[in-house]
Design an enzyme around this catalytic site. Structure first.
Site, short mmCIF file in Angstrom:
data_model
loop_
_atom_site.label_atom_id
_atom_site.label_comp_id
_atom_site.label_asym_id
_atom_site.label_seq_id
_atom_site.Cartn_x
_atom_site.Cartn_y
_atom_site.Cartn_z
N TYR A 71 11.07 1.26 -5.33
CA TYR A 71 9.64 0.93 -5.40
C TYR A 71 8.79 2.11 -5.89
O TYR A 71 7.60 2.17 -5.58
CB TYR A 71 9.15 0.47 -4.03
N LYS B 135 14.56 -10.49 1.14
CA LYS B 135 14.12 -9.37 1.98
C LYS B 135 14.66 -9.48 3.41
O LYS B 135 15.13 -10.54 3.83
CB LYS B 135 12.59 -9.30 1.95
N ASN C 71 7.43 -11.19 2.77
CA ASN C 71 7.20 -12.34 1.90
C ASN C 71 8.49 -12.89 1.27
O ASN C 71 8.48 -13.45 0.18
CB ASN C 71 6.14 -12.01 0.83
N HIS D 230 11.75 -10.67 -3.49
CA HIS D 230 11.21 -9.89 -4.61
C HIS D 230 11.57 -10.61 -5.89
O HIS D 230 12.63 -11.23 -5.98
CB HIS D 230 11.85 -8.49 -4.61
N GLU E 87 15.63 -2.89 -12.78
CA GLU E 87 15.98 -3.28 -11.41
C GLU E 87 17.42 -3.79 -11.32
O GLU E 87 18.12 -3.50 -10.34
CB GLU E 87 14.97 -4.32 -10.91
P1 IDP Z 1 5.09 -8.60 -5.91
O1 IDP Z 1 6.27 -8.46 -4.96
O2 IDP Z 1 4.48 -9.97 -5.84
O3 IDP Z 1 5.45 -8.18 -7.33
P2 IDP Z 1 3.75 -6.04 -5.68
O4 IDP Z 1 2.30 -5.82 -5.93
O5 IDP Z 1 4.73 -5.55 -6.70
O6 IDP Z 1 3.96 -7.60 -5.40
O7 IDP Z 1 4.07 -5.36 -4.28
C1 IDP Z 1 5.41 -5.15 -3.86
C2 IDP Z 1 5.54 -5.62 -2.43
O8 IDP Z 1 4.73 -4.79 -1.59
C3 IDP Z 1 5.04 -7.04 -2.19
O9 IDP Z 1 6.04 -8.01 -2.39
C4 IDP Z 1 4.58 -7.01 -0.74
O10 IDP Z 1 5.66 -7.28 0.15
C5 IDP Z 1 4.15 -5.57 -0.55
N1 IDP Z 1 2.69 -5.46 -0.66
C6 IDP Z 1 1.94 -5.66 -1.76
N2 IDP Z 1 0.63 -5.44 -1.51
C7 IDP Z 1 0.56 -5.08 -0.22
C8 IDP Z 1 -0.54 -4.71 0.65
O11 IDP Z 1 -1.71 -4.69 0.25
N3 IDP Z 1 -0.20 -4.41 1.94
C9 IDP Z 1 1.09 -4.43 2.40
N4 IDP Z 1 2.14 -4.77 1.62
C10 IDP Z 1 1.87 -5.08 0.34
MG MG Z 2 6.09 -6.35 -8.05
#
Ligand code: IDP
Ligand code: MG
Length: 141
Positions: free
Chosen positions: A51, A11, A114, A117, A128
């Site tokens: 997304y 990211k 974070n 992905h 993807e």
């Molecule tokens: P993942 O990346 O662990 O699969 P997902 O639920 O698919 O998590 O969410 C996609 C991305 O959206 C996450 O990697 C994170 O950066 C962001 N994200 C997920 N939940 C939240 C939230 O509650 N607030 C802000 N950003 C979020």
């Molecule tokens: Mg995800």
């Protein structure tokens, strides 16, 4: 080699912090083959398309704005059990909850930023990988 494939992105913050080399090195050390690799700066519309599954979520706007804020590095990875093992390697979505030594723990700063992905299923990995790469760009070792 046989095995399945997963898709990853490094990211924008991790790219900007100069962590690409270290993250790719870790991925290789863990036994993944890199089948395709590129650096891309998505526009917000492209991030929204990637997304799309999250379009009803409250964080969709901030997520897609962030993911289009700077270049990302996209890759197709191959290893036995790649999808599940890669999710373990990256750790929990929130770096604060991620296990010690995971990529998100080491390189992530918060829930949005974070570091990486990782696909959550074989089916989504296929979708993807195809979003970012044509068949011609994907190596077969
Ligand atoms: P993942 O990346 O662990 O699969 P997902 O639920 O698919 O998590 O969410 C996609 C991305 O959206 C996450 O990697 C994170 O950066 C962001 N994200 C997920 N939940 C939240 C939230 O509650 N607030 C802000 N950003 C979020
Ligand atoms: Mg995800």
């Amino acid at each position: 080699m046989t095995g399945n494939k997963t898709f990853t992105m490094i990211k924008p913050t991790a790219v900007a912090q100069g962590s690409v080399g270290k993250i790719l090195d870790r991925i290789l050390e863990e036994g993944y083959l890199i089948l395709a690799l590129k650096m891309v700066h998505l526009c917000q519309r492209e991030a929204e398309a990637f997304y799309e599954v999250h379009k009803e979520r409250p964080f969709f706007g901030s997520l897609t704005e962030y993911m289009s804020s700077g270049p990302i590095v996209a890759a197709i990875l191959q290893k036995d059990n790649a999808v599940d093992d890669y999710r373990t390697l990256i750790g929990a979505t929130n770096p604060g909850d991620a296990a010690e030594g995971t990529i998100r723990k080491l390189y992530g700063t918060d829930l949005g930023r974070n570091a990486v992905h990782g696909s959550d299923s074989r089916e989504n990995a296929e979708i993807e990988c195809s979003f970012f790469f044509s068949g011609m760009e994907e190596m077969s070792w």
